[in-house]
Design a protein around this motif. Structure first.
Motif, PDB file in Angstrom:
ATOM      1  N   UNK A 129      -2.270  10.821 -12.925  1.00  0.00           N
ATOM      2  CA  UNK A 129      -2.233   9.782 -11.892  1.00  0.00           C
ATOM      3  C   UNK A 129      -1.905   8.453 -12.546  1.00  0.00           C
ATOM      4  N   UNK A 130      -1.016   7.694 -11.903  1.00  0.00           N
ATOM      5  CA  UNK A 130      -0.619   6.385 -12.402  1.00  0.00           C
ATOM      6  C   UNK A 130      -0.568   5.427 -11.228  1.00  0.00           C
ATOM      7  N   UNK A 131      -1.129   4.239 -11.420  1.00  0.00           N
ATOM      8  CA  UNK A 131      -1.003   3.219 -10.381  1.00  0.00           C
ATOM      9  C   UNK A 131      -0.827   1.864 -11.050  1.00  0.00           C
ATOM     10  N   UNK A 132      -0.037   1.025 -10.391  1.00  0.00           N
ATOM     11  CA  UNK A 132       0.175  -0.314 -10.922  1.00  0.00           C
ATOM     12  C   UNK A 132      -1.054  -1.164 -10.622  1.00  0.00           C
ATOM     13  N   UNK A 133      -1.267  -2.167 -11.431  1.00  0.00           N
ATOM     14  CA  UNK A 133      -2.402  -3.062 -11.227  1.00  0.00           C
ATOM     15  C   UNK A 133      -1.903  -4.483 -11.414  1.00  0.00           C
ATOM     16  N   UNK A 134      -2.107  -5.320 -10.423  1.00  0.00           N
ATOM     17  CA  UNK A 134      -1.649  -6.709 -10.488  1.00  0.00           C
ATOM     18  C   UNK A 134      -2.815  -7.651 -10.214  1.00  0.00           C
ATOM     19  N   UNK A 135      -2.676  -8.858 -10.750  1.00  0.00           N
ATOM     20  CA  UNK A 135      -3.720  -9.859 -10.558  1.00  0.00           C
ATOM     21  C   UNK A 135      -3.341 -10.756  -9.388  1.00  0.00           C
TER      22      UNK A 135
END
Length: 168
Positions: free
Chosen positions: A34-40
């Motif tokens: 599983x891969x997900x992007x993470x943004x601030x």
């Protein structure tokens, strides 16, 4: 191999890898990354997760056994391999297409963890003994679903590889 789509994915294992053996004794490990992007988000001053990508993967032979011995659910991994598209018909007659990766290389990410590497000795004798050379007998059981025979010839067979092992 020429003409194949190779990709690298970084993500977490969603469950412990499952080790199975084909009818000819070839080891195959199945697992999902599983891969997900993470943004601030500066406005909210917090991290936000994007949509998750779940990629079903398989590793074959010695690599399959090494994956099952070394990696567990939640392990952050880096995997490289060949992307495959497979189309099949469901029991209800619907046509489905899935993308899967045949893993060539995989290991834990050392960004937030450490690992102890232990080299294994080579015990593979298939080439010398005239053993399994990658043919598709069509009589093998589907490595992902017990009891379901693999389809022969065309891509399909819901949920698993067609035949004994991928051609390479």
């Amino acid at each position: 191999m020429s003409g194949e789509t190779t990709i690298t994915i970084i993500g977490n294992l969603t469950a412990d890898p499952e080790l199975r053996y084909t009818g000819t004794g070839t080891a195959v490990a199945g697992f999902t990354i599983a891969n997900s992007s993470r943004t601030y988000n500066k406005r909210l001053e917090q991290w936000e997760d994007g949509e998750a990508l779940f990629l079903r993967c398989s590793a074959w032979r010695d690599l399959a056994e090494h994956v099952c011995e070394s990696l567990t659910r939640g392990t952050h991994v880096i995997a490289s391999g060949r992307l495959r598209m497979r189309t099949y018909d469901t029991a209800e007659g619907e046509r489905r297409t899935v993308y899967e990766m045949t893993v060539d290389e995989i290991g834990p990410s050392l960004r937030f963890a450490t690992a102890e590497v232990k080299k294994t000795s080579r015990t593979r004798t298939d080439a010398a003994s005239g053993g399994n050379s990658g043919g598709n007998s069509g009589a093998e059981a589907d490595p992902w679903h017990t009891g379901a025979p693999a389809s022969t010839g065309t891509p399909g067979g819901a949920g698993g590889w067609d035949g004994d092992e991928p051609p390479f």
